[in-house]
Design an enzyme around this catalytic site. Structure first.
Site, PDB file in Angstrom:
ATOM      1  N   GLU A 115       1.770  -0.215  -4.953  1.00 47.00           N
ATOM      2  CA  GLU A 115       0.823   0.809  -5.402  1.00 47.00           C
ATOM      3  C   GLU A 115       1.642   2.070  -5.659  1.00 47.00           C
ATOM      4  O   GLU A 115       2.135   2.694  -4.718  1.00 47.00           O
ATOM      5  CB  GLU A 115      -0.221   1.060  -4.313  1.00 47.00           C
ATOM      6  CG  GLU A 115      -1.276   2.056  -4.747  1.00 47.00           C
ATOM      7  CD  GLU A 115      -2.070   2.667  -3.603  1.00 47.00           C
ATOM      8  OE1 GLU A 115      -3.196   3.111  -3.844  1.00 47.00           O
ATOM      9  OE2 GLU A 115      -1.548   2.735  -2.469  1.00 47.00           O
TER      10      GLU A 115
ATOM     11  N   ASP B  42       0.831  -1.194   0.000  1.00 43.47           N
ATOM     12  CA  ASP B  42       0.000   0.000   0.000  1.00 43.47           C
ATOM     13  C   ASP B  42       0.874   1.257   0.000  1.00 43.47           C
ATOM     14  O   ASP B  42       1.895   1.305   0.696  1.00 43.47           O
ATOM     15  CB  ASP B  42      -0.859  -0.031   1.280  1.00 43.47           C
ATOM     16  CG  ASP B  42      -1.935   1.026   1.293  1.00 43.47           C
ATOM     17  OD1 ASP B  42      -2.802   0.991   0.406  1.00 43.47           O
ATOM     18  OD2 ASP B  42      -1.916   1.890   2.200  1.00 43.47           O
TER      19      ASP B  42
END
Ligand code: NOJ
Length: 549
Positions: A290, A232
């Site tokens: 990401e 993330d």
């Protein structure tokens, strides 16, 4: 490269003149050409009847995932969390939340998925923790400058009484990125940074304790058999020296550009190198980051051989249904990884963006949305590299326009009810039956309501219909995995009429043609292997794609 003919066959007969080769290297590792299926756990399948999806629900549907043909699951966060951002606020990174079934459920999922040859990858959230993490609670109860405070980004406020935030940074979810704490003596204290919600304090990655703890987390899951991680905010973590102000003009919620000091600071690459060094002890495991970075050169830095294995390239997830934009996105994505011999990744949507069916719809034709989404999955699956499918895309689910009172995304509150947030793409999946909750749960009160119209989109209905979107996905994935025409790591572009595109896999020679124009177009010579819509008099209709061999 487009020519003005209205027929791809003319353009294709002159391939040598039009071909533009883009090579990427070989794909010997499992993750390089895999189909990843993203499961948003709250919304996939609920086993215990509380109206919220869970891990045993996923186990229950492994047969379905096998039928779709996926190689790997990416499970959005299931670690212990107060769920302020539905799991992206982790209070214990080495445990599974009871809401999702606890550690036993995850162990069972790993075992049973592996029995079916499906890999299991998990979301990892290293940029921040939950405000309920033991570290943050300790920091709140400790003095400014203490070791406990130095695990996070605490600063004194500006102004005589410290009542102004340390800089002007905005939270990605709306409002300021700083919150002032109240000290144990009841007096206003320091401020802490949270790029996302107040409940998600940013970690201080300059403190070696932070990586040491992440290493424990990585090994904890890898030793349990997890096959990799989605990281993330992989372009976050490192912060710039002195935390300089950002330019607030045009700063959008849920987005950043390449000049944003909150993200993509050079120090991030050392962090990825440290992560990679751990992963290298588990040679079959992988990471995908990401990375919201536009510039190709800066993007490529993240996927150098000693950093992330893969990086999400979001170009295809951002654009409309426009052949020029699609071609540009593909070219740029291939270019971005070529310089570092990386592997391309392709994704049309995820839990943070509007579903593609809705993105491609037009005011006068909602049908265009589904037709175009069907066409684009053929484009995506024709490309070399790793493909990420967001759960429900295979059913052609649209976004749902939810009523205000059910919205849960922190963006809704933090934006002062001006941005509805991401709940519309997170509505639970319809499995079977004719009324909500369509066997997603035994509980009619699901965490977000499922629209009654989804009766036509259930898995059960679509499995029985050879023309359904689910059947198209299954057939396309099967061909991609079994046909020799998908060989090769490079593509070549064909000349194509305005509004259309066509490319060929260099080695296997699969041709993919997309018609995003207003008129039917002729196809290049060859046998049609699969098309997203029936041909009309041998021509490819608008809003459709075809594969030829
Ligand atoms: C990116 C995740 O995809 C998103 O869902 C989450 O809200 C933020 N990071 C914060 O963790």
């Amino acid at each position: 490269m487009s020519d003005e003919t209205s027929d791809l066959s003319t353009a294709a007969s002159d391939v040598s003149a039009e071909v533009q080769s883009q090579s990427v290297p070989g794909f010997p590792r499992w993750w390089q050409n895999a189909i990843f299926y993203q499961i948003y756990p709250r919304s996939f399948s609920d086993d215990n009847g509380d109206g919220i999806g869970d891990i045993r629900g996923v186990i229950d549907k492994l047969g379905y995932l096998e039928l779709v043909g996926v190689d790997a699951i990416w499970l959005s966060p299931v670690m212990k969390s107060p769920m302020a951002d539905h799991g992206y606020d982790v209070s214990d990174p080495r445990d599974i939340d009871d809401l999702f079934g606890g550690l036993d459920a995850l162990d069972a999922l790993i075992r049973e998925a592996h029995e079916r040859d499906i890999k299991v990858t998990m979301d990892l959230v290293p940029n921040h923790t939950s405000d309920q993490h033991a570290w943050f609670i300790e920091a709140l109860n400790s003095e400014p400058g203490s070791a406990a405070r130095q695990r996070y980004i605490f600063r004194d406020g500006l102004g005589d009484d410290g009542s102004l935030p340390p800089n002007n940074w905005a939270s990605v979810f709306g409002g300021p990125a700083w919150t002032r704490i109240t000290d144990t003596n009841g007096q206003p204290g320091q401020w802490y940074l949270h790029i996302f919600a107040t409940e998600q304090p940013d970690l201080n990655w300059e403190n070696p304790e932070v990586f040491a703890d992440l290493e424990k987390t990585l090994r904890f899951w890898l030793d349990r058999g997890v096959d990799g991680f989605r990281i993330d905010v992989a372009h976050g973590m490192a912060k710039p020296e002195g935390l300089p102000d950002m330019v607030l003009d045009n700063v959008g919620l849920l987005s950043n550009d390449d000049n944003d000091p909150r993200f993509n600071n050079p120090g991030v690459h050392d962090i990825h190198r440290q992560i990679r060094a751990v992963l290298d002890d588990y040679p079959d495991a992988m990471t995908v980051g990401e990375i919201w970075v536009d510039d190709n050169v800066r993007f490529a830095e993240y996927v150098r051989p000693d950093e992330l294995h893969l990086g999400f390239n979001f170009r295809l997830a951002k654009i409309q249904f426009d052949s020029e934009a699609v071609r540009e996105a593909i070219e740029h994505s291939l270019e971005a990884i070529a310089s570092v011999s990386g592997t391309p990744t392709w994704t049309l949507s995820n839990h943070d963006v509007e579903r593609e069916v809705t993105r491609y719809s037009t005011a006068d034709s909602p049908q265009a949305g589904i037709d175009r989404a069907r066409a684009m999955i053929l484009v995506e699956l024709a490309l070399p590299g790793a493909v990420f499918i967001y759960n429900g895309a295979e059913l052609g689910l649209p976004n749902v326009d939810l009523p205000d009172d059910v919205l849960q995304d922190p963006v809704w509150e933090r934006s002062g009810h001006t941005e509805r947030g991401r709940d519309g793409c997170r509505v639970p999946l319809p499995w079977e039956g004719t009324t909500p909750p369509f066997a997603f749960s035994s509980n009619p009160d699901t965490w977000l309501p499922i629209p009654a119209e989804w009766a036509a989109l259930t898995v059960e209905t679509q499995l029985e219909d050879v023309n359904s979107t689910l059947s198209l996905y299954r057939q396309a994935i099967e061909y991609r995995k079994t046909r020799p025409e998908f060989a090769g790591e490079a593509i070549e572009w064909y000349g194509a009429p305005a509004g259309c595109l066509a490319f060929r896999r260099s080695l296997g020679k699969l041709v993919c043609a997309l018609n995003a124009g207003p008129e039917p177009i002729g196809l290049p010579p060859g046998e049609v292997l699969l098309s997203s819509a029936p041909l009309v008099d041998g021509k490819l209709p608008p809003n459709a794609a075809a594969w030829l061999v």
